[in-house]
Design a protein around this motif. Structure first.
Motif, PDB file in Angstrom:
ATOM      1  N   LEU B 121      -4.073   4.171  12.017  1.00 31.01           N
ATOM      2  CA  LEU B 121      -4.350   5.571  11.690  1.00 31.01           C
ATOM      3  C   LEU B 121      -3.256   6.154  10.813  1.00 31.01           C
ATOM      4  O   LEU B 121      -3.546   6.831   9.821  1.00 31.01           O
ATOM      5  N   GLY B 122      -2.008   5.893  11.161  1.00 31.66           N
ATOM      6  CA  GLY B 122      -0.869   6.388  10.392  1.00 31.66           C
ATOM      7  C   GLY B 122      -0.921   5.872   8.965  1.00 31.66           C
ATOM      8  O   GLY B 122      -0.774   6.635   8.002  1.00 31.66           O
ATOM      9  N   LEU B 123      -1.179   4.580   8.829  1.00 30.72           N
ATOM     10  CA  LEU B 123      -1.248   3.958   7.509  1.00 30.72           C
ATOM     11  C   LEU B 123      -2.400   4.533   6.688  1.00 30.72           C
ATOM     12  O   LEU B 123      -2.254   4.797   5.496  1.00 30.72           O
ATOM     13  N   LEU B 124      -3.513   4.755   7.359  1.00 29.19           N
ATOM     14  CA  LEU B 124      -4.691   5.284   6.666  1.00 29.19           C
ATOM     15  C   LEU B 124      -4.382   6.681   6.119  1.00 29.19           C
ATOM     16  O   LEU B 124      -4.676   6.977   4.956  1.00 29.19           O
ATOM     17  N   ALA B 125      -3.773   7.514   6.961  1.00 30.88           N
ATOM     18  CA  ALA B 125      -3.426   8.876   6.543  1.00 30.88           C
ATOM     19  C   ALA B 125      -2.472   8.830   5.347  1.00 30.88           C
ATOM     20  O   ALA B 125      -2.651   9.559   4.364  1.00 30.88           O
ATOM     21  N   PHE B 126      -1.507   7.938   5.412  1.00 31.78           N
ATOM     22  CA  PHE B 126      -0.513   7.786   4.364  1.00 31.78           C
ATOM     23  C   PHE B 126      -1.174   7.323   3.063  1.00 31.78           C
ATOM     24  O   PHE B 126      -0.870   7.843   1.977  1.00 31.78           O
ATOM     25  N   THR B 127      -2.088   6.380   3.167  1.00 36.62           N
ATOM     26  CA  THR B 127      -2.785   5.853   1.989  1.00 36.62           C
ATOM     27  C   THR B 127      -3.586   6.955   1.310  1.00 36.62           C
ATOM     28  O   THR B 127      -3.570   7.094   0.090  1.00 36.62           O
ATOM     29  N   ILE B 128      -4.308   7.729   2.135  1.00 36.74           N
ATOM     30  CA  ILE B 128      -5.135   8.807   1.579  1.00 36.74           C
ATOM     31  C   ILE B 128      -4.242   9.845   0.898  1.00 36.74           C
ATOM     32  O   ILE B 128      -4.534  10.297  -0.213  1.00 36.74           O
ATOM     33  N   ALA B 129      -3.130  10.182   1.562  1.00 38.71           N
ATOM     34  CA  ALA B 129      -2.206  11.160   0.982  1.00 38.71           C
ATOM     35  C   ALA B 129      -1.702  10.677  -0.375  1.00 38.71           C
ATOM     36  O   ALA B 129      -1.717  11.432  -1.360  1.00 38.71           O
ATOM     37  N   LEU B 130      -1.307   9.413  -0.452  1.00 41.32           N
ATOM     38  CA  LEU B 130      -0.793   8.859  -1.711  1.00 41.32           C
ATOM     39  C   LEU B 130      -1.869   8.859  -2.791  1.00 41.32           C
ATOM     40  O   LEU B 130      -1.589   9.108  -3.960  1.00 41.32           O
ATOM     41  N   PHE B 131      -3.091   8.608  -2.359  1.00 41.50           N
ATOM     42  CA  PHE B 131      -4.210   8.593  -3.313  1.00 41.50           C
ATOM     43  C   PHE B 131      -4.350   9.964  -3.976  1.00 41.50           C
ATOM     44  O   PHE B 131      -4.454  10.065  -5.186  1.00 41.50           O
ATOM     45  N   PHE B 132      -4.300  11.014  -3.162  1.00 43.81           N
ATOM     46  CA  PHE B 132      -4.440  12.360  -3.712  1.00 43.81           C
ATOM     47  C   PHE B 132      -3.240  12.749  -4.570  1.00 43.81           C
ATOM     48  O   PHE B 132      -3.410  13.384  -5.599  1.00 43.81           O
ATOM     49  N   VAL B 133      -2.052  12.345  -4.116  1.00 39.13           N
ATOM     50  CA  VAL B 133      -0.864  12.639  -4.913  1.00 39.13           C
ATOM     51  C   VAL B 133      -1.000  12.011  -6.297  1.00 39.13           C
ATOM     52  O   VAL B 133      -0.731  12.642  -7.325  1.00 39.13           O
ATOM     53  N   SER B 134      -1.501  10.786  -6.352  1.00 34.80           N
ATOM     54  CA  SER B 134      -1.621  10.078  -7.630  1.00 34.80           C
ATOM     55  C   SER B 134      -2.690  10.704  -8.519  1.00 34.80           C
ATOM     56  O   SER B 134      -2.644  10.586  -9.742  1.00 34.80           O
ATOM     57  N   ILE B 135      -3.649  11.400  -7.919  1.00 37.12           N
ATOM     58  CA  ILE B 135      -4.693  12.050  -8.712  1.00 37.12           C
ATOM     59  C   ILE B 135      -4.190  13.369  -9.303  1.00 37.12           C
ATOM     60  O   ILE B 135      -4.408  13.670 -10.463  1.00 37.12           O
ATOM     61  N   PHE B 136      -3.506  14.122  -8.449  1.00 29.94           N
ATOM     62  CA  PHE B 136      -3.135  15.477  -8.866  1.00 29.94           C
ATOM     63  C   PHE B 136      -1.769  15.615  -9.532  1.00 29.94           C
ATOM     64  O   PHE B 136      -1.308  16.709  -9.778  1.00 29.94           O
ATOM     65  N   THR B 137      -1.102  14.498  -9.765  1.00 29.43           N
ATOM     66  CA  THR B 137       0.190  14.600 -10.451  1.00 29.43           C
ATOM     67  C   THR B 137       0.126  13.853 -11.778  1.00 29.43           C
ATOM     68  O   THR B 137      -0.841  13.145 -12.050  1.00 29.43           O
ATOM     69  N   THR B 138       1.169  14.019 -12.555  1.00 34.93           N
ATOM     70  CA  THR B 138       1.236  13.316 -13.846  1.00 34.93           C
ATOM     71  C   THR B 138       2.609  12.676 -14.015  1.00 34.93           C
ATOM     72  O   THR B 138       3.520  12.933 -13.240  1.00 34.93           O
ATOM     73  N   GLY B 139       2.746  11.836 -14.994  1.00 38.58           N
ATOM     74  CA  GLY B 139       4.034  11.259 -15.376  1.00 38.58           C
ATOM     75  C   GLY B 139       4.605  10.303 -14.359  1.00 38.58           C
ATOM     76  O   GLY B 139       3.870   9.561 -13.698  1.00 38.58           O
ATOM     77  N   THR B 140       5.902  10.308 -14.222  1.00 38.51           N
ATOM     78  CA  THR B 140       6.610   9.385 -13.337  1.00 38.51           C
ATOM     79  C   THR B 140       6.105   9.522 -11.902  1.00 38.51           C
ATOM     80  O   THR B 140       5.930   8.547 -11.181  1.00 38.51           O
ATOM     81  N   PHE B 141       5.901  10.769 -11.502  1.00 34.88           N
ATOM     82  CA  PHE B 141       5.431  11.055 -10.157  1.00 34.88           C
ATOM     83  C   PHE B 141       4.145  10.296  -9.858  1.00 34.88           C
ATOM     84  O   PHE B 141       3.983   9.672  -8.815  1.00 34.88           O
ATOM     85  N   GLN B 142       3.258  10.319 -10.836  1.00 33.26           N
ATOM     86  CA  GLN B 142       1.973   9.658 -10.681  1.00 33.26           C
ATOM     87  C   GLN B 142       2.147   8.144 -10.574  1.00 33.26           C
ATOM     88  O   GLN B 142       1.522   7.500  -9.741  1.00 33.26           O
ATOM     89  N   THR B 143       3.008   7.620 -11.448  1.00 36.84           N
ATOM     90  CA  THR B 143       3.239   6.175 -11.450  1.00 36.84           C
ATOM     91  C   THR B 143       3.780   5.719 -10.094  1.00 36.84           C
ATOM     92  O   THR B 143       3.288   4.751  -9.503  1.00 36.84           O
ATOM     93  N   VAL B 144       4.781   6.444  -9.592  1.00 30.63           N
ATOM     94  CA  VAL B 144       5.366   6.097  -8.297  1.00 30.63           C
ATOM     95  C   VAL B 144       4.299   6.161  -7.200  1.00 30.63           C
ATOM     96  O   VAL B 144       4.161   5.256  -6.379  1.00 30.63           O
ATOM     97  N   ALA B 145       3.501   7.218  -7.214  1.00 31.92           N
ATOM     98  CA  ALA B 145       2.454   7.392  -6.206  1.00 31.92           C
ATOM     99  C   ALA B 145       1.434   6.263  -6.277  1.00 31.92           C
ATOM    100  O   ALA B 145       0.993   5.743  -5.256  1.00 31.92           O
ATOM    101  N   LYS B 146       1.097   5.874  -7.497  1.00 28.53           N
ATOM    102  CA  LYS B 146       0.106   4.801  -7.673  1.00 28.53           C
ATOM    103  C   LYS B 146       0.620   3.476  -7.113  1.00 28.53           C
ATOM    104  O   LYS B 146      -0.089   2.769  -6.400  1.00 28.53           O
ATOM    105  N   ILE B 147       1.862   3.160  -7.475  1.00 26.19           N
ATOM    106  CA  ILE B 147       2.439   1.899  -7.002  1.00 26.19           C
ATOM    107  C   ILE B 147       2.554   1.907  -5.475  1.00 26.19           C
ATOM    108  O   ILE B 147       2.165   0.953  -4.806  1.00 26.19           O
ATOM    109  N   SER B 148       3.026   3.041  -4.926  1.00 25.65           N
ATOM    110  CA  SER B 148       3.148   3.140  -3.471  1.00 25.65           C
ATOM    111  C   SER B 148       1.783   3.008  -2.806  1.00 25.65           C
ATOM    112  O   SER B 148       1.634   2.405  -1.756  1.00 25.65           O
ATOM    113  N   PHE B 149       0.786   3.596  -3.455  1.00 25.62           N
ATOM    114  CA  PHE B 149      -0.569   3.527  -2.902  1.00 25.62           C
ATOM    115  C   PHE B 149      -0.993   2.075  -2.680  1.00 25.62           C
ATOM    116  O   PHE B 149      -1.432   1.715  -1.596  1.00 25.62           O
TER     117      PHE B 149
END
Lengths: 105, 179
Positions: B121-149
């Motif tokens: 459950l924890g991992l799932l929540a974290f994955t979903i959060a990272l997914f949204f972060v990668s959608i709604f951000t741009t630049g380096t932030f997005q890249t980091v979020a995508k890789i972490s995802f």
């Protein structure tokens, strides 16, 4: 842990054995002897049931001076629950006995 | 010198029974479990022996341990090894099983599932959060979020699969005795 709603046979046997203070090994032996070996309760089931009975306050830790062989005894609540279940089982048996008798006559 | 080898587990949540049978076959050839290893078992060579294996999951306090193990030895089950809340036992082939009723057997899988359920459950929540972060951000932030995802996703999938396998086991026991 799920609450005990109706006593299963295993729970019933263990509670019946704990009308006097006994440790796990003695409970197993008593059940096996009285049922002539037809009923035996596995150690993992026994441990699970004892923990559950403790948690529901149907039994209490009577003596833990020997940490390997702790003894347990029914609480007042446990006695009530067991008595009620005996009544429930009596109805079951009566129904079957009466049914068989009527069949014969 | 003692001969030692490693046997990989098929994943206890997926194939507990297969693991236990594999261990029995190994014992017949003289290889006996000595301890739990990372994702498997450590086997030690000795005399050939026909024994069956069983595993139980339970968190034990230090003052509960002795009594717990005594229950097993009284029923003919010898303690092999423990690791965290896993306990492995062995016994002669015709020894009665460690679980004799359905309710407590279901609870075994319930205890086994608790840890992995929380993790999944924890991992799932974290994955979903990272997914949204990668959608709604741009630049380096997005890249980091995508890789972490993707980094987290690799762990989320097996965790969920394991949790599901345990649910399946519980459901199977419930169904079997309901017939």
């Amino acid at each position: 842990m799920k609450q005990i709603e109706q006593l299963t046979d295993s729970v019933f046997y263990i509670m019946a054995a704990l009308t006097t203070p006994r440790h796990g090994y003695a409970i197993m032996n008593l059940i096996e002897e009285t049922t002539k070996g037809t009923v035996s309760i596995g150690p993992a089931s026994m441990y699970t049931i004892i923990k559950k009975l403790l948690q529901q306050e149907f039994i209490y830790l009577y003596d833990d001076s020997d940490s390997r062989r702790k003894t347990y005894l029914l609480t007042e609540k446990g006695r009530e629950v067991l008595t009620e279940d005996i009544e429930r089982r009596k109805v079951m048996i009566q129904l079957a006995e009466n049914g068989l008798k009527e069949e014969q006559s | 010198m003692k001969k030692i080898k490693y046997m990989m587990s098929g994943g206890l949540a997926f194939s507990e029974q297969q693991d236990m049978e594999k261990l029995r076959k190994k014992s017949l050839k003289g290889w006996h479990v000595k301890d739990f290893k990372f994702m498997g078992y450590g086997l030690e060579y000795g005399e050939k022996e026909d024994v069956i294996y069983s595993i139980d999951y339970r968190f034990l306090d230090e003052n509960e341990r002795e009594e717990y193990l005594d229950f097993f030895s009284a029923a003919g089950w010898r303690h092999v090894c423990s690791e965290a809340d896993m306990h492995l036992f062995k016994a002669a082939p015709n020894t009665a099983p460690i679980y004799s009723d359905k309710d407590s057997k279901i609870e075994k899988h319930h205890r086994q599932g608790k840890v992995i359920n929380g993790m999944a459950l924890g991992l799932l929540a974290f994955t979903i959060a990272l997914f949204f972060v990668s959608i709604f951000t741009t630049g380096t932030f997005q890249t980091v979020a995508k890789i972490s995802f993707f980094g987290v996703f690799v762990f989320t999938v097996p965790a969920i699969m394991t949790a599901m396998a345990i649910y399946y086991q519980k459901w199977k026991i419930k169904l079997k005795d309901a017939k």
